[in-house]
Design an enzyme around this catalytic site. Sequence first.
Site, short mmCIF file in Angstrom:
data_model
loop_
_atom_site.label_atom_id
_atom_site.label_comp_id
_atom_site.label_asym_id
_atom_site.label_seq_id
_atom_site.Cartn_x
_atom_site.Cartn_y
_atom_site.Cartn_z
N ASP A 82 29.54 -9.77 20.90
CA ASP A 82 30.36 -10.52 19.94
C ASP A 82 30.31 -9.96 18.52
O ASP A 82 29.35 -9.30 18.12
CB ASP A 82 29.98 -12.01 19.93
CG ASP A 82 28.49 -12.24 19.68
OD1 ASP A 82 27.66 -11.39 20.11
OD2 ASP A 82 28.14 -13.26 19.06
N GLU A 142 26.01 -13.91 21.02
CA GLU A 142 24.63 -13.90 20.54
C GLU A 142 24.52 -14.62 19.21
O GLU A 142 23.49 -15.17 18.87
CB GLU A 142 24.14 -12.45 20.39
CG GLU A 142 22.62 -12.30 20.20
CD GLU A 142 22.15 -12.64 18.80
OE1 GLU A 142 21.10 -13.28 18.66
OE2 GLU A 142 22.83 -12.29 17.83
N GLU A 143 25.63 -14.62 18.46
CA GLU A 143 25.60 -15.08 17.07
C GLU A 143 25.81 -16.58 16.92
O GLU A 143 25.76 -17.09 15.80
CB GLU A 143 26.70 -14.37 16.25
CG GLU A 143 26.60 -12.85 16.25
CD GLU A 143 25.55 -12.32 15.29
OE1 GLU A 143 24.82 -13.13 14.68
OE2 GLU A 143 25.46 -11.09 15.15
N HIS A 370 24.55 -7.79 9.08
CA HIS A 370 25.50 -8.77 8.54
C HIS A 370 25.99 -8.41 7.13
O HIS A 370 26.68 -9.21 6.49
CB HIS A 370 24.92 -10.21 8.54
CG HIS A 370 24.61 -10.70 9.92
ND1 HIS A 370 24.49 -12.05 10.22
CD2 HIS A 370 24.42 -10.06 11.09
CE1 HIS A 370 24.20 -12.18 11.52
NE2 HIS A 370 24.15 -10.97 12.05
NI NI Z 1 22.93 -8.86 16.13
#
Ligand code: NI
Length: 397
Positions: A82, A142-143, A370
């Site tokens: 993702d 995952e996020e 990020h």
């Molecule tokens: Ni990651």
Amino acid sequence: MKKIEERIRERASAHYDYMVQTRRYLHKNPEVSFKEFETTEYIAHELKKLNIRVERPLETGCVGIIEGDKPGPVIALRADIDALAMDEEGDAKREFFSDRPGVAHCCGHDAHSANLLGTANILNDLRDEIRGKVLLIFQPAEEKLPGGGRLLTESGFLHDQGVDEIYGMHMNPVYETGQVALKAGPLMARPDEFEIEITGKGGHAAAPHQTVDPVVILANVISQFQTIVSRSIDPAEPAVVTIGKVWAGSAHNVIPAKANMIGTVRTFSKETADVIKGRMDQILKGVTEGAGGSYKFEFNEGYPAVINDEACTAKLRKAADGVLEKNEMIELDKPIMAGEDFAFYQQEFPGAFFFLGIASDEADSRWNWHHPKYNIDEKAFLIGSALMAQLVLGNHD
Ligand code: NI
């Protein structure tokens, strides 16, 4: 016959361009957590081209299954697929960017997917060497809580497949391209989240005595929270309480009725997290009631901590020894406080997670996870895809 390590490395080089192109395609076409429909189609198509059986236990994401001719363990290799809901920032050195406003692969899950597809190609070339069964997990979300790792674990699919060991990795700009960092035991923290609303009594800024000012209460609560880790947690135990956002009010001359904050708690056990949660509640109650206000406190449990199994870490070390040049393996002496939903698999199966270095000046890939300029040095694929393959082929006694 050449040693298996050499054959794996040879195949990794042969599929290098494929991994680069795959990563760039996924990077241009990112999808957020639980919405990875096109990404899943793309990956499933790539696996089917190799005659690898594809299963879809969840709505998005997929699992490729390769059965060896000889008996052996069931080894699962996991990538996450993702992207994040954010815009990436341009850099003249890069010729490929997200085509989708507000969505970007700024955590490198595009590269994790491309890397595991590279491993799929290597294993396909060396199918005769496979003993037992390999699961190539392309995990969604995952996020985002509850986390695709949790849903896949709870689906029972991996138990049905008889998984014996599971391995996963995250590319990491802290390490130079091609370095592998690993550690037995605690590796990544348990990230819980909290939301707090403090209610006072609003009024005119010039008449504070007629109000209950939630901003002052909030300030006191924030100060008191700083004593939780320093006074209530064993100094030898890593823990973090961070307030990430506070908001209240609307004008210079108005005392608002409410003040809010949200943040995260990082620990390595539920016991420590429970102590922190309990202290937060005590402080909120004491400070708020003492000032004549009230509060709402929500504490949302996130992922468990990533705790690496000793035996799996030893196998990972052995595999890395086979694939890496000397001095490229880093034994970490302490964990990091970021979280990973790989932890859910480790609740059920022995497993190990590791970091693959992707930092280089040439690729401008030293930006943190990020960050809007996050990028990877694609040369890391040569190591990452080979190491994953070596975990399958090089671990026979
Ligand atoms: Ni990651």
